[in-house]
Design an enzyme around this catalytic site. Structure first.
Site, short mmCIF file in Angstrom:
data_model
loop_
_atom_site.label_atom_id
_atom_site.label_comp_id
_atom_site.label_asym_id
_atom_site.label_seq_id
_atom_site.Cartn_x
_atom_site.Cartn_y
_atom_site.Cartn_z
N TYR A 119 -10.49 -17.78 -46.82
CA TYR A 119 -11.35 -16.60 -46.94
C TYR A 119 -10.49 -15.37 -47.29
O TYR A 119 -10.81 -14.62 -48.22
CB TYR A 119 -12.11 -16.39 -45.64
CG TYR A 119 -12.90 -15.11 -45.58
CD1 TYR A 119 -12.31 -13.95 -45.07
CD2 TYR A 119 -14.21 -15.03 -46.03
CE1 TYR A 119 -13.02 -12.76 -45.01
CE2 TYR A 119 -14.92 -13.84 -46.00
CZ TYR A 119 -14.32 -12.71 -45.48
OH TYR A 119 -15.03 -11.53 -45.45
N GLU B 110 -36.12 21.42 -33.38
CA GLU B 110 -36.19 19.95 -33.47
C GLU B 110 -35.83 19.36 -32.12
O GLU B 110 -35.05 19.96 -31.36
CB GLU B 110 -35.17 19.43 -34.50
CG GLU B 110 -35.40 19.92 -35.90
CD GLU B 110 -34.22 19.61 -36.82
OE1 GLU B 110 -33.33 18.84 -36.43
OE2 GLU B 110 -34.21 20.17 -37.93
N LYS C 152 -33.74 17.23 -29.62
CA LYS C 152 -32.34 16.80 -29.61
C LYS C 152 -32.32 15.36 -29.10
O LYS C 152 -32.49 15.10 -27.91
CB LYS C 152 -31.50 17.72 -28.72
CG LYS C 152 -30.01 17.42 -28.81
CD LYS C 152 -29.22 18.51 -28.13
CE LYS C 152 -27.72 18.38 -28.34
NZ LYS C 152 -27.16 17.08 -28.07
N GLU D 235 -29.52 10.88 -36.18
CA GLU D 235 -29.15 10.36 -34.87
C GLU D 235 -29.63 8.92 -34.74
O GLU D 235 -30.80 8.64 -34.94
CB GLU D 235 -29.80 11.25 -33.80
CG GLU D 235 -29.18 11.14 -32.45
CD GLU D 235 -27.90 11.98 -32.30
OE1 GLU D 235 -27.41 12.53 -33.32
OE2 GLU D 235 -27.41 12.07 -31.17
N CYS E 30 -25.90 -14.82 4.50
CA CYS E 30 -27.10 -14.59 3.68
C CYS E 30 -28.19 -14.00 4.59
O CYS E 30 -28.49 -14.58 5.63
CB CYS E 30 -27.57 -15.89 3.05
SG CYS E 30 -29.21 -15.76 2.31
N CYS F 131 -32.20 -22.19 0.81
CA CYS F 131 -32.42 -20.80 1.23
C CYS F 131 -33.83 -20.34 0.82
O CYS F 131 -34.20 -20.42 -0.36
CB CYS F 131 -31.36 -19.90 0.58
SG CYS F 131 -31.67 -18.14 0.87
S1 IVH Z 1 -27.86 19.05 -36.06
C1 IVH Z 1 -24.20 21.20 -37.46
N1 IVH Z 1 -30.10 18.09 -35.09
O1 IVH Z 1 -26.47 16.55 -31.09
C2 IVH Z 1 -25.38 20.62 -36.77
N2 IVH Z 1 -28.07 17.38 -34.10
O2 IVH Z 1 -24.62 18.19 -29.54
C3 IVH Z 1 -25.22 19.19 -36.55
N3 IVH Z 1 -28.35 15.73 -32.31
O3 IVH Z 1 -23.63 15.84 -32.99
C4 IVH Z 1 -26.21 18.56 -35.72
N4 IVH Z 1 -30.53 15.63 -32.40
O4 IVH Z 1 -25.38 13.97 -32.67
C5 IVH Z 1 -28.76 18.10 -34.99
N5 IVH Z 1 -32.17 17.31 -34.35
C6 IVH Z 1 -30.83 17.31 -34.26
C7 IVH Z 1 -30.13 16.52 -33.33
C8 IVH Z 1 -28.75 16.58 -33.27
C9 IVH Z 1 -29.44 15.16 -31.80
C10 IVH Z 1 -26.97 15.47 -31.83
C11 IVH Z 1 -25.95 15.23 -32.92
C12 IVH Z 1 -24.91 16.31 -32.72
C13 IVH Z 1 -25.09 16.60 -31.27
C14 IVH Z 1 -24.55 17.98 -30.92
#
Ligand code: IVH
Length: 691
Positions: free
Chosen positions: A40, A117, A119, A183, A417, A440
């Site tokens: 391979y 948005e 998180k 994400e 036990c 048991c």
């Molecule tokens: S924007 C420069 N949007 O949070 C901006 N990040 O604590 C870059 N994350 O590294 C990120 N939801 O892994 C953005 N709606 C969202 C997010 C998001 C989750 C995470 C992402 C980032 C971390 C920062």
């Protein structure tokens, strides 16, 4: 170089690529390589050399551009075109307002809007599409500057397009690559499924969905990643060599139009007050989302204004994360009790002063084992810090030593036990203590509860309290006794009506023909979960053949490692277990794998299938299970060695390739025919692990 030479070189390169893909599938997906590693490696070496000497033959689809390097124990590094920054955090509305004031000042009081948005609590990923819209690369965040190439794994993420629709592409100022960032996460349901399966199979569990997602994305074997059903929400878009779309909201809209999954909770906000409403709404809905979020990300919408505000080397000034308060709470440890499991494992459980945490009352948490109690130094009467993410199981983080009162004594793990008093044993190298007594009562209860499970013998009517009663009254001592139950006696049992008793008898009757895979799982053999049970049933066909197998013969089977092999062999060596199996056989319980495997195999056995597009009547797992049951194989990429491509709707490049190579393409109807209708759904259900 003459025309003829370059043509043969191109042919050779094409052949090498096809062959390497085929061998990757054999190795990664089938676990059944047909060439030695050195052979391979030689193929890869030859291809790398040819590609280096002939840049005109470069192809992002080439297996050299993907995670293969199967001997390597790290992933190939890849520098990000622009750093993947992190975000500054705010932990209170006041801090958020202070950030908003800085933004307003920075923009000199121009009008502007925010996008709020969710998180998502996962890990960020960069996905590159070439300018024809083909997914060419997936790269982890790494340290933000350099990540690792995980393309083959990213390709397994359901719902993530491997090809962007031409209509969407046409709407972009197309230059070079299109980079989508987002994400990767695991739904809480999928997280729980994986952990439950890991428990069944005696593997370690993940602490939270985020860790599970990270572990799944960085798998050397894409088949493992595929089995984990990762998900992604995209939130950033870049086009190489072109100006960005004018606003974040437009980037999100474009991503949606390109069928890239985008979280639909994002909101355009006119003011920070609006943003605060979104935060409150998200906090309230947090437990119902089905995935973990740890806050809300607030971004200035206009890209021109983002640029005006700029970034530090770590994080943008135009965005901030509002983090939800941690879901932790302290409560008193009232007692430590010991639970006896199916295989006799003694698990210590923290009995807590009931406390409200993330929407539900927590009164118990596993302490896992003796070593974990020692590590925490948890003593009855201590205050414990408890954590819960989503609707996930509560976890003991630590003892709050500052609140420890005088006189608390270290916990002495009972060696007897708690159910039968037998002295427990701890096998060297294992963290768990076990009750060795086959009689048991707690083990008997757990064994019967496993036996009746839906994924086992499927005797739903046999609830926990009924099993308790059957054991108490002595009507049943083990699984084989279920088949000798007398309807009149069952009806006599407290609160058992005629109809319920009759239903129960019916289910017990039906369970006889469940087949070997269900039976093996039902027997509660250590390390044998539903998946391993299917593999063993498929490989040995009958309980008799399996009982006769040596550890060597067992490990020769794909997916069966030495731990499972030793456990299975030990189970069948045990006289009590063999006796139980004999009695089950005498009671008419089926000890064979379904015959249809062999009967319907013609035309499918030995053939390689590639599944592509969205299927209506099956999940991909079901289709793959049907193929496997008939002796066929599934591969991830189309080559001239592919026999059939099953194409659902929206099939992309694999379908094109199948057509160009002249591979037989099946739609779902043709596929059903080939598989033989009728028994299909039943078999698919049997093979489905997911519930
Ligand atoms: S924007 C420069 N949007 O949070 C901006 N990040 O604590 C870059 N994350 O590294 C990120 N939801 O892994 C953005 N709606 C969202 C997010 C998001 C989750 C995470 C992402 C980032 C971390 C920062």
């Amino acid at each position: 170089m003459s025309g003829i030479t370059s043509e043969t070189t191109a042919d050779r390169v094409r052949r090498l690529r096809d062959d390497i893909r085929y061998h990757n599938d054999r190795y990664y997906l089938d676990d059944d390589p047909v060439i030695a590693d050195v052979e391979y490696d030689a193929l890869v070496r030859e291809l790398l050399d040819l590609e280096a000497a002939h840049p005109e033959l470069a192809d992002p689809d080439s297996p050299t551009q993907r995670v293969s390097g199967r001997a390597a124990d790290t992933f190939t590094k890849f520098p990000h075109a622009r750093p993947m920054l992190s975000l500054d955090n705010t932990y209170s509305i006041d801090e958020l307002r202070a950030w908003d004031a800085r933004v307003r000042k920075g923009l000199g009081d121009q009008p502007f809007r925010y996008v709020a948005e969710l998180k998502i609590d996962g890990l960020s990923l960069s996905i590159a599409y070439d300018n024809r819209g083909r997914l060419v690369r997936g790269v982890t965040r790494g340290d933000g500057v350099t990540g690792e190439i995980v393309t083959a794994n990213v390709e397994t993420i359901p719902g993530l397009p491997k090809r962007l629709p031409p209509v969407a592409l046409a709407a972009l100022p197309l230059q070079g690559e299109i980079e989508v960032r987002g994400e990767v996460y695991l739904s809480t349901a999928e997280f729980r499924r994986i952990n439950a399966e890991n428990v069944e199979e005696g593997e370690r569990t993940f602490a939270n969905p985020r860790n599970a997602a990270a572990g799944s994305l960085r798998q050397k074997d894409p088949a493992v990643t595929a089995s984990r059903r990762l998900a992604l929400f995209a939130y950033e878009l870049f086009v190489e060599g072109a100006k960005p779309l004018p606003a974040q909201s437009e980037a999100l809209d474009w991503l949606k139009s390109a069928k890239v999954p985008v979280n639909d909770a994002s909101k355009l906000c006119d003011s920070i007050e609006n943003v605060i409403e979104v935060i409150e709404g998200a906090g309230a809905r947090r437990d119902e989302l089905g995935y973990e979020i740890d806050g809300v990300v607030v971004k200035v919408d206009s890209v021109a204004q983002q640029e005006a505000l700029g970034s530090t080397s770590k994080a943008p000034r135009w965005a901030v994360a509002y983090k939800f308060p941690a879901r932790q709470v302290t409560t008193r440890l009232n007692d430590i009790t010991i639970q006896v499991g199916l295989t006799g494992a003694l698990t210590p459980v923290a009995e807590l002063e009931p406390v409200l945490l993330a929407g539900s009352t927590v009164s118990r948490a596993s302490l896992h084992n003796q070593d974990e109690i020692a590590r925490l130094d948890a003593r009855v009467g201590d205050w414990l810090l408890i954590e819960k993410s989503g609707d996930v199981i509560p976890r003991v983080v630590k003892v709050v030593l500052e609140r420890r009162e005088d006189g608390l004594v270290p916990f002495a793990f009972p060696t007897a036990c708690p159910s039968c008093g037998t002295e427990s044993i701890r096998i060297e190298g294992e963290v768990v203590r076990r009750c060795p007594n086959p009689d048991c009562p707690a083990k008997r209860l757990k064994s019967l509860l496993r036996f009746k499970e839906r994924k086992a013998m499927n005797i739903e009517k046999l609830g926990e309290s009924l099993v308790g009663k059957l054991l108490e009254t002595g009507l049943v001592r083990d699984a084989a006794d279920l088949y000798a139950l007398d309807l009149a006696k069952v009806t006599e049992l407290e609160r058992m009506g005629d109809k319920s008793a009759a239903n129960l008898m019916e289910q017990i009757e039906a369970s006889r023909s469940g087949g070997l895979a269900r039976l093996l799982y039902a027997l509660g053999i250590r390390h044998v979960g539903t998946r391993i049970a299917q593999v063993l049933a498929g490989a040995f066909g009958s309980a008799e053949a399996l009982a006769a197998a040596t550890e060597e013969e067992l490990t020769a089977v794909n997916e069966i490692g030495p731990i499972v092999a030793a456990s299975v062999a030990a189970w069948f060596r045990d006289e009590g277990n063999r006796h139980l199996l004999d009695r089950l056989r005498d009671a008419g319980v089926s000890m064979e794998a379904p015959k249809v495997v062999v009967e319907a195999a013609e035309g499918v056995a030995g053939k390689t299938f590639v599944l592509t597009g969205k299927l209506e009547g099956f999940t991909r797992d079901e289709a793959a299970a049907l193929i496997a049951l008939r002796g066929g194989k599934t591969a991830s990429s189309v080559s001239k060695k592919t026999d059939y491509v099953l194409a659902g709707s929206d099939a992309g490049s694999k379908l094109d390739k199948a057509v160009s190579l002249g591979v037989t393409v099946l739609d779902e109807t043709a596929f059903r025919e080939l598989m033989g209708e009728g028994e299909d759904r039943k078999l698919a259900n049997l093979a489905d692990d997911s519930d």
